[in-house]
Design a protein around this motif. Structure first.
Motif, PDB file in Angstrom:
ATOM      1  N   UNK A   9       1.053  -1.337   0.004  1.00 51.43           N
ATOM      2  CA  UNK A   9       0.054   0.091   0.047  1.00 51.43           C
ATOM      3  C   UNK A   9       0.876   1.339  -0.130  1.00 51.43           C
ATOM      4  N   UNK A  10       1.975   1.265   0.694  1.00 52.62           N
ATOM      5  CA  UNK A  10       2.668   2.482   0.849  1.00 52.62           C
ATOM      6  C   UNK A  10       3.502   2.536  -0.611  1.00 52.62           C
ATOM      7  N   UNK A  11       4.143   1.527  -0.924  1.00 56.54           N
ATOM      8  CA  UNK A  11       4.964   1.530  -2.302  1.00 56.54           C
ATOM      9  C   UNK A  11       4.206   1.777  -3.384  1.00 56.54           C
ATOM     10  N   UNK A  12       2.830   1.902  -3.446  1.00 60.22           N
ATOM     11  CA  UNK A  12       1.884   2.058  -4.655  1.00 60.22           C
ATOM     12  C   UNK A  12       1.691   3.689  -4.836  1.00 60.22           C
ATOM     13  N   UNK A  13       2.210   4.489  -3.443  1.00 60.18           N
ATOM     14  CA  UNK A  13       2.001   5.862  -3.778  1.00 60.18           C
ATOM     15  C   UNK A  13       3.017   6.391  -4.097  1.00 60.18           C
ATOM     16  N   UNK A  14       4.105   5.751  -4.575  1.00 55.45           N
ATOM     17  CA  UNK A  14       5.529   6.388  -4.931  1.00 55.45           C
ATOM     18  C   UNK A  14       5.930   5.817  -6.390  1.00 55.45           C
ATOM     19  N   UNK A  18      11.176   6.942  -7.293  1.00 56.04           N
ATOM     20  CA  UNK A  18      11.303   7.407  -5.865  1.00 56.04           C
ATOM     21  C   UNK A  18      11.971   6.082  -5.300  1.00 56.04           C
ATOM     22  N   UNK A  19      11.573   4.830  -5.461  1.00 55.03           N
ATOM     23  CA  UNK A  19      12.055   3.740  -4.807  1.00 55.03           C
ATOM     24  C   UNK A  19      13.576   3.715  -5.350  1.00 55.03           C
ATOM     25  N   UNK A  24      19.375   3.593  -4.088  1.00 56.14           N
ATOM     26  CA  UNK A  24      20.877   3.959  -4.081  1.00 56.14           C
ATOM     27  C   UNK A  24      21.373   4.571  -3.065  1.00 56.14           C
ATOM     28  N   UNK A  25      20.618   5.030  -2.292  1.00 55.49           N
ATOM     29  CA  UNK A  25      20.915   5.893  -0.956  1.00 55.49           C
ATOM     30  C   UNK A  25      21.713   4.608  -0.023  1.00 55.49           C
ATOM     31  N   UNK A  26      20.923   3.347  -0.234  1.00 60.32           N
ATOM     32  CA  UNK A  26      21.242   2.284   0.610  1.00 60.32           C
ATOM     33  C   UNK A  26      22.058   1.147  -0.117  1.00 60.32           C
ATOM     34  N   UNK A  27      22.886   1.983  -1.021  1.00 54.41           N
ATOM     35  CA  UNK A  27      23.955   0.943  -1.804  1.00 54.41           C
ATOM     36  C   UNK A  27      23.676   0.236  -2.806  1.00 54.41           C
ATOM     37  N   UNK A  28      22.586   0.322  -3.591  1.00 59.46           N
ATOM     38  CA  UNK A  28      22.112  -0.602  -4.629  1.00 59.46           C
ATOM     39  C   UNK A  28      22.307   0.393  -5.746  1.00 59.46           C
ATOM     40  N   UNK A  29      23.434   0.329  -6.367  1.00 62.16           N
ATOM     41  CA  UNK A  29      24.011   1.125  -7.491  1.00 62.16           C
ATOM     42  C   UNK A  29      22.966   1.187  -8.466  1.00 62.16           C
ATOM     43  N   UNK A  30      22.156   0.100  -9.099  1.00 61.27           N
ATOM     44  CA  UNK A  30      21.292   0.039 -10.003  1.00 61.27           C
ATOM     45  C   UNK A  30      19.892   0.665  -9.637  1.00 61.27           C
ATOM     46  N   UNK A  31      19.749   1.076  -8.487  1.00 63.75           N
ATOM     47  CA  UNK A  31      18.649   1.444  -7.914  1.00 63.75           C
ATOM     48  C   UNK A  31      17.224   0.251  -8.242  1.00 63.75           C
ATOM     49  N   UNK A  32      17.760  -0.868  -8.273  1.00 65.11           N
ATOM     50  CA  UNK A  32      16.758  -1.763  -8.369  1.00 65.11           C
ATOM     51  C   UNK A  32      16.067  -1.898  -9.719  1.00 65.11           C
ATOM     52  N   UNK A  33      16.534  -1.053 -10.673  1.00 63.45           N
ATOM     53  CA  UNK A  33      15.865  -1.043 -11.890  1.00 63.45           C
ATOM     54  C   UNK A  33      15.971  -2.169 -12.772  1.00 63.45           C
ATOM     55  N   UNK A  34      14.945  -2.786 -13.420  1.00 65.62           N
ATOM     56  CA  UNK A  34      14.989  -3.862 -14.335  1.00 65.62           C
ATOM     57  C   UNK A  34      14.960  -3.178 -15.658  1.00 65.62           C
ATOM     58  N   UNK A  35      15.862  -3.351 -16.514  1.00 61.80           N
ATOM     59  CA  UNK A  35      15.752  -2.564 -17.520  1.00 61.80           C
ATOM     60  C   UNK A  35      14.919  -3.155 -18.882  1.00 61.80           C
ATOM     61  N   UNK A 211      13.575   0.683   6.559  1.00 55.61           N
ATOM     62  CA  UNK A 211      14.422   1.985   6.550  1.00 55.61           C
ATOM     63  C   UNK A 211      14.092   2.626   5.112  1.00 55.61           C
ATOM     64  N   UNK A 212      14.028   1.709   4.304  1.00 56.74           N
ATOM     65  CA  UNK A 212      13.899   2.382   2.770  1.00 56.74           C
ATOM     66  C   UNK A 212      12.435   2.958   2.777  1.00 56.74           C
ATOM     67  N   UNK A 213      11.288   2.365   3.327  1.00 56.99           N
ATOM     68  CA  UNK A 213      10.277   2.961   3.522  1.00 56.99           C
ATOM     69  C   UNK A 213      10.064   4.217   4.220  1.00 56.99           C
ATOM     70  N   UNK A 214      11.033   4.456   5.206  1.00 62.75           N
ATOM     71  CA  UNK A 214      10.969   5.813   6.025  1.00 62.75           C
ATOM     72  C   UNK A 214      11.729   6.807   5.142  1.00 62.75           C
ATOM     73  N   UNK A 215      12.717   6.386   4.330  1.00 63.98           N
ATOM     74  CA  UNK A 215      13.550   7.367   3.619  1.00 63.98           C
ATOM     75  C   UNK A 215      12.640   7.974   2.204  1.00 63.98           C
ATOM     76  N   UNK A 216      11.966   7.022   1.803  1.00 61.66           N
ATOM     77  CA  UNK A 216      11.214   7.662   0.422  1.00 61.66           C
ATOM     78  C   UNK A 216      10.317   8.772   0.583  1.00 61.66           C
ATOM     79  N   UNK A 217       9.528   8.886   1.555  1.00 63.43           N
ATOM     80  CA  UNK A 217       8.941  10.250   1.773  1.00 63.43           C
ATOM     81  C   UNK A 217       9.520  11.396   2.049  1.00 63.43           C
ATOM     82  N   UNK A 218      10.817  11.019   2.823  1.00 61.01           N
ATOM     83  CA  UNK A 218      11.492  12.247   3.181  1.00 61.01           C
ATOM     84  C   UNK A 218      12.418  12.756   1.875  1.00 61.01           C
TER      85      UNK A 218
END
Length: 247
Positions: A9-14, A18-19, A24-35, A211-218
């Motif tokens: 529910x939270x993720x669907x709002x972003x 945003x994710x 990236x902030x938490x060390x995932x260089x590709x941002x989780x992107x599936x190209x 922590x990811x969910x806390x960071x996103x809205x900020x």
């Protein structure tokens, strides 16, 4: 830890963007992107206000010659509510250049979306070709794929795994190619920008979802401030440094 339903529910709002910024902030260089995935339905989804989000329900196809037996269970009849179907092929059937797979038959069609929607799935991500574009769009059911086709999968491939890891061959600037892996129950977030995977904690990946969910809205709030400042003439680099330092 929040329940999966609450996280979805939270993720669907972003947006996937945003994710990705958070990952990236938490060390995932590709941002989780599936190209290389393109949203096929709803067509030209310019009015999207929410992302499609859910836990990965994975399906692996393989050539008929593959020694693994075909799965007898109908994957689409078991798709869980709130899930995102992620369908792929073995690495041997993938390429790093368009069309990204060697299988020209469509892996997925309109009847599958009809059943998925009835079951309450959030969307389908097909690492291959799909068919029946009008049917997906008439349903308003979200679908992403590498490409489109016209022929059903049965003559060339079979389902050999359900809720198994899906390996994805992608281009890399550091080596010939790299391999992304979608694990069952990873979180998948997708819209017209593309598809992003938020991994749950596995042995090889340690992403704290809370922590990811806390960071996103900020981060989103900070970037809104950056945008306002830029519109009022403040240099972009200065505005970004100022507001993001407050996260």
């Amino acid at each position: 830890m929040k329940a999966a339903k609450d996280i979805i529910s939270i993720l669907s709002k972003y947006t996937p963007c945003d994710v990705s910024d958070a990952l990236v902030q938490f060390g995932v260089k590709n941002g989780g992107y599936i190209p290389n995935l393109i949203q096929r339905s709803p067509a030209l989804a310019t009015d999207q206000t929410h992302s499609a989000a859910g836990t990965a329900y994975t399906v692996l196809y393989a050539p008929l010659s593959d020694p693994r037996p075909a799965v007898k269970t109908s994957y689409i009849d078991e798709i869980p509510e709130g899930s995102m179907l992620v369908m792929g092929l073995p690495l041997s059937c993938q390429t790093t250049n368009s069309p990204f797979v060697k299988v020209n038959n469509a892996l997925y069609g309109g009847l599958m979306s009809t059943r998925a929607k009835y079951r309450g799935a959030s969307g389908s991500v097909v690492l291959g070709r799909i068919r029946d574009l009008d049917e997906h769009n008439e349903l308003g059911y979200p679908v992403w794929s590498y490409g489109v086709g016209s022929t059903a999968p049965g003559p060339v491939v079979k389902v050999v795994g359900i809720n198994v890891p899906i390996e994805i061959k992608v281009s890399s600037i550091e080596e010939e190619h790299s391999v992304l892996v979608v694990q069952p129950n990873d979180y998948i977030i997708a819209d017209k920008n593309g598809v992003v995977r938020l991994p749950v904690n596995h042995e090889t990946e340690h992403i704290d979802v809370e922590k990811v969910l806390e960071y996103i809205p900020k981060r989103v709030a900070a970037d809104q401030k950056v945008s306002e400042d830029i519109k009022n003439g403040r240099p972009a680099a200065e505005a970004q440094k100022f507001w993001r330092s407050k996260i």
